[in-house]
Design a protein around this motif. Structure first.
Motif, PDB file in Angstrom:
ATOM      1  N   VAL A  81      54.929  64.468  36.259  1.00  0.00           N
ATOM      2  CA  VAL A  81      54.004  64.021  37.306  1.00  0.00           C
ATOM      3  C   VAL A  81      52.586  64.498  37.031  1.00  0.00           C
ATOM      4  CG1 VAL A  81      53.437  64.238  39.754  1.00  0.00           C
ATOM      5  CG2 VAL A  81      55.810  63.845  39.058  1.00  0.00           C
ATOM      6  N   ASN A  82      52.453  65.751  36.607  1.00  0.00           N
ATOM      7  CA  ASN A  82      51.116  66.289  36.332  1.00  0.00           C
ATOM      8  C   ASN A  82      50.519  65.700  35.052  1.00  0.00           C
ATOM      9  OD1 ASN A  82      50.930  67.985  38.607  1.00  0.00           O
ATOM     10  ND2 ASN A  82      52.137  69.559  37.596  1.00  0.00           N
ATOM     11  N   ARG A  83      51.365  65.420  34.066  1.00  0.00           N
ATOM     12  CA  ARG A  83      50.841  64.860  32.817  1.00  0.00           C
ATOM     13  C   ARG A  83      50.228  63.482  33.041  1.00  0.00           C
ATOM     14  NH1 ARG A  83      54.202  63.632  27.176  1.00  0.00           N
ATOM     15  NH2 ARG A  83      52.517  62.487  26.167  1.00  0.00           N
ATOM     16  N   TYR A  84      50.883  62.668  33.853  1.00  0.00           N
ATOM     17  CA  TYR A  84      50.382  61.318  34.095  1.00  0.00           C
ATOM     18  C   TYR A  84      49.531  61.241  35.363  1.00  0.00           C
ATOM     19  CZ  TYR A  84      53.428  59.886  30.332  1.00  0.00           C
ATOM     20  OH  TYR A  84      54.020  59.751  29.093  1.00  0.00           O
ATOM     21  N   ASN A  85      49.250  62.394  35.951  1.00  0.00           N
ATOM     22  CA  ASN A  85      48.329  62.499  37.090  1.00  0.00           C
ATOM     23  C   ASN A  85      48.719  61.539  38.224  1.00  0.00           C
ATOM     24  OD1 ASN A  85      46.098  63.696  38.334  1.00  0.00           O
ATOM     25  ND2 ASN A  85      44.724  62.056  37.684  1.00  0.00           N
ATOM     26  N   LEU A  86      50.018  61.474  38.505  1.00  0.00           N
ATOM     27  CA  LEU A  86      50.501  60.535  39.517  1.00  0.00           C
ATOM     28  C   LEU A  86      50.023  60.913  40.916  1.00  0.00           C
ATOM     29  CD1 LEU A  86      54.188  59.832  38.399  1.00  0.00           C
ATOM     30  CD2 LEU A  86      52.110  58.557  37.869  1.00  0.00           C
ATOM     31  N   LEU A  87      49.813  62.197  41.147  1.00  0.00           N
ATOM     32  CA  LEU A  87      49.414  62.646  42.484  1.00  0.00           C
ATOM     33  C   LEU A  87      47.916  62.920  42.593  1.00  0.00           C
ATOM     34  CD1 LEU A  87      52.392  65.037  43.352  1.00  0.00           C
ATOM     35  CD2 LEU A  87      52.154  62.586  43.794  1.00  0.00           C
ATOM     36  N   GLY A  88      47.214  62.841  41.471  1.00  0.00           N
ATOM     37  CA  GLY A  88      45.778  63.045  41.509  1.00  0.00           C
ATOM     38  C   GLY A  88      45.345  64.488  41.421  1.00  0.00           C
ATOM     39  N   LYS A  89      46.285  65.436  41.599  1.00  0.00           N
ATOM     40  CA  LYS A  89      45.966  66.863  41.528  1.00  0.00           C
ATOM     41  C   LYS A  89      47.136  67.586  40.867  1.00  0.00           C
ATOM     42  CE  LYS A  89      43.698  66.608  46.070  1.00  0.00           C
ATOM     43  NZ  LYS A  89      43.732  67.110  47.467  1.00  0.00           N
ATOM     44  N   PRO A  90      46.865  68.636  40.093  1.00  0.00           N
ATOM     45  CA  PRO A  90      47.967  69.440  39.549  1.00  0.00           C
ATOM     46  C   PRO A  90      48.654  70.213  40.667  1.00  0.00           C
ATOM     47  CG  PRO A  90      45.854  70.447  39.013  1.00  0.00           C
ATOM     48  CD  PRO A  90      45.547  69.113  39.632  1.00  0.00           C
ATOM     49  N   THR A  91      49.961  70.162  40.718  1.00  0.00           N
ATOM     50  CA  THR A  91      50.700  70.742  41.830  1.00  0.00           C
ATOM     51  C   THR A  91      52.122  71.070  41.416  1.00  0.00           C
ATOM     52  OG1 THR A  91      51.550  70.295  44.060  1.00  0.00           O
ATOM     53  CG2 THR A  91      51.259  68.410  42.610  1.00  0.00           C
ATOM     54  N   PRO A 292      62.725  59.690  41.991  1.00  0.00           N
ATOM     55  CA  PRO A 292      61.637  58.961  42.668  1.00  0.00           C
ATOM     56  C   PRO A 292      61.384  59.472  44.079  1.00  0.00           C
ATOM     57  CG  PRO A 292      63.584  57.561  42.423  1.00  0.00           C
ATOM     58  CD  PRO A 292      63.820  58.782  41.601  1.00  0.00           C
ATOM     59  N   ALA A 293      62.451  59.861  44.807  1.00  0.00           N
ATOM     60  CA  ALA A 293      62.272  60.375  46.166  1.00  0.00           C
ATOM     61  C   ALA A 293      61.445  61.660  46.152  1.00  0.00           C
ATOM     62  CB  ALA A 293      63.626  60.624  46.822  1.00  0.00           C
ATOM     63  N   ALA A 294      61.678  62.526  45.171  1.00  0.00           N
ATOM     64  CA  ALA A 294      60.929  63.787  45.088  1.00  0.00           C
ATOM     65  C   ALA A 294      59.441  63.523  44.867  1.00  0.00           C
ATOM     66  CB  ALA A 294      61.484  64.652  43.960  1.00  0.00           C
ATOM     67  N   ILE A 295      59.123  62.513  44.066  1.00  0.00           N
ATOM     68  CA  ILE A 295      57.713  62.178  43.829  1.00  0.00           C
ATOM     69  C   ILE A 295      57.079  61.613  45.094  1.00  0.00           C
ATOM     70  CG2 ILE A 295      56.131  60.779  42.448  1.00  0.00           C
ATOM     71  CD1 ILE A 295      58.187  60.876  40.193  1.00  0.00           C
ATOM     72  N   PHE A 296      57.820  60.763  45.820  1.00  0.00           N
ATOM     73  CA  PHE A 296      57.314  60.238  47.095  1.00  0.00           C
ATOM     74  C   PHE A 296      57.066  61.371  48.086  1.00  0.00           C
ATOM     75  CE2 PHE A 296      59.750  56.128  46.076  1.00  0.00           C
ATOM     76  CZ  PHE A 296      58.625  55.552  45.518  1.00  0.00           C
ATOM     77  N   PHE A 297      58.030  62.280  48.191  1.00  0.00           N
ATOM     78  CA  PHE A 297      57.888  63.421  49.100  1.00  0.00           C
ATOM     79  C   PHE A 297      56.651  64.244  48.729  1.00  0.00           C
ATOM     80  CE2 PHE A 297      62.098  64.449  51.365  1.00  0.00           C
ATOM     81  CZ  PHE A 297      62.368  63.107  51.565  1.00  0.00           C
ATOM     82  N   ALA A 298      56.503  64.507  47.425  1.00  0.00           N
ATOM     83  CA  ALA A 298      55.384  65.326  46.961  1.00  0.00           C
ATOM     84  C   ALA A 298      54.049  64.675  47.314  1.00  0.00           C
ATOM     85  CB  ALA A 298      55.494  65.544  45.451  1.00  0.00           C
ATOM     86  N   TYR A 299      53.991  63.346  47.213  1.00  0.00           N
ATOM     87  CA  TYR A 299      52.753  62.638  47.546  1.00  0.00           C
ATOM     88  C   TYR A 299      52.388  62.858  49.007  1.00  0.00           C
ATOM     89  CZ  TYR A 299      49.236  58.950  47.671  1.00  0.00           C
ATOM     90  OH  TYR A 299      48.054  58.268  47.813  1.00  0.00           O
ATOM     91  N   TYR A 300      53.379  62.726  49.888  1.00  0.00           N
ATOM     92  CA  TYR A 300      53.087  62.911  51.310  1.00  0.00           C
ATOM     93  C   TYR A 300      52.621  64.335  51.598  1.00  0.00           C
ATOM     94  CZ  TYR A 300      53.778  64.130  56.154  1.00  0.00           C
ATOM     95  OH  TYR A 300      53.583  64.633  57.406  1.00  0.00           O
ATOM     96  N   PHE A 301      53.389  65.328  51.086  1.00  0.00           N
ATOM     97  CA  PHE A 301      53.083  66.714  51.416  1.00  0.00           C
ATOM     98  C   PHE A 301      51.780  67.186  50.762  1.00  0.00           C
ATOM     99  CE2 PHE A 301      57.667  66.904  52.445  1.00  0.00           C
ATOM    100  CZ  PHE A 301      57.557  67.441  53.717  1.00  0.00           C
ATOM    101  N   LEU A 302      51.342  66.528  49.703  1.00  0.00           N
ATOM    102  CA  LEU A 302      50.079  66.893  49.080  1.00  0.00           C
ATOM    103  C   LEU A 302      48.886  66.371  49.874  1.00  0.00           C
ATOM    104  CD1 LEU A 302      48.716  68.266  46.643  1.00  0.00           C
ATOM    105  CD2 LEU A 302      48.813  66.056  45.463  1.00  0.00           C
TER     106      LEU A 302
END
Length: 329
Positions: A81-91, A292-302
């Motif tokens: 997730v951090n390598r492809y910057n899916l969330l926009g911030k390192p987390t 995929p659910a973990a990435i969705f969750f991470a997006y919301y909580f970020l």
């Protein structure tokens, strides 16, 4: 506050991940059955490994090894997730959410084919996200076809993730029939060698029966204990809030990120609906949806702004998971 501690990329968070991993498994380990059998390969592959291994590990070792695999997968997913910057911030949120989701139900806490296949899902995601900027996708599609074939040897419903290859080509690349055929050839390569092995063992007549489960009708109903599914209430709420947040920020994101989240949604959908291929319904199948659910969750909580809302939601999720592990009704 748990969530805020993982919003930044702090290496010390790994220690808290290990502690959380233990907390989410100790309840089940307390009253788990003494003997648990685990099959790591589909029956049609047992010809390759004619050794009994179903009772190789004790229950305690089984739970421990499953926890180690989940931790490794969580760290790999976080790196992805951090390598492809899916969330926009390192987390560290993707790792936190994956470990949490992997503890939802007691079947998730044991070694199982879907858990092993999650390594292949992460491997696929690395290759799928590379399609966006890759010049020649034929070799990547071929590799992806082979990965899906290997996964279907471990857990047959994994075969439906082949559709993800074509969906990714539609999302990331202009149409090229050679790339579509490359995925088929990659898949066929693995099963060609399996067919040769069947032939050398004079069992080639049984080879065609491998795909019979694909003709299984989708079930009209599933017999489940609804009390044990109350834990999904906070999961559904978080997913809903995630999609609301994604909708708000969708067109503010980079094109690659938007396309990546579209692909993740299809992976979540396909992985969830492919459970019917197995004659016996097993909850551990839905571990394939955890990534995929973990990435969705991470997006919301970020990106959630009201700390009392998102911290309370996550706390309720943890409490419900632990509560239902100690109460089997």
């Amino acid at each position: 506050m748990i969530v805020r501690a993982f919003r930044t990329l702090n290496p010390l968070s790994i220690i808290w991940l290990i502690i959380l991993l233990f907390v989410l498994r100790v309840g089940y380990a307390y009253h788990a059955p003494a003997n648990i059998s685990v099959a790591f390969l589909e029956p049609f592959v047992r010809l390759l490994i004619p050794v009994s291994y179903e009772h190789l590990f004790s229950t305690g070792v089984n739970i421990f090894l499953a926890g180690v695999l989940v931790l490794i997968q969580a760290l790999l997913l976080n790196y992805l997730v951090n390598r492809y910057n899916l969330l926009g911030k390192p987390t560290f949120l993707p790792a936190l959410m994956y470990i949490t989701i992997s503890g939802l139900f007691t079947p998730f806490l044991l070694l199982s084919p879907p858990l092993i296949c999650n390594f292949l899902v992460i491997w696929m995601l690395f290759k799928l996200f590379n399609l966006y900027k890759g010049e020649d996708a034929k070799s990547t599609a071929y590799d992806l076809g082979m990965i899906v074939a290997i996964g279907s040897l471990i857990y047959f419903p994994f075969i439906y993730l082949f559709l993800v290859i074509w969906i990714a080509l539609i999302i990331f690349k202009p149409f090229n029939w050679r790339e579509w055929i490359a995925g088929v050839l990659g898949y066929a390569t693995i099963y060609f060698f399996l067919a040769v092995f069947y032939y050398l063992n004079n069992r080639i007549g049984e080879f065609s029966s491998i795909w019979l489960p694909l003709g299984t009708k989708f079930p009209n109903k599933i017999n489940i204990d609804y009390y044990n599914y109350l834990v999904l209430i906070p999961v559904i709420i978080i997913l809903f809030l995630c999609f609301v947040k994604l909708r708000e920020n969708f067109f503010r994101s980079y094109v690659q990120v938007r396309k990546s989240f579209q692909l993740l949604f299809f992976i979540f959908l396909i992985a969830g609906l492919s459970f019917y291929v197995k004659a016996e319904f097993n909850l551990n199948h839905f571990l394939l949806c955890a990534i995929p659910a973990a990435i969705f969750f991470a997006y919301y909580f970020l990106y959630a702004t009201n700390k009392w809302v998102f911290e309370t939601l996550f706390f309720l999720l943890l409490v419900s998971i632990i509560y239902f592990q100690f109460n089997t009704f």
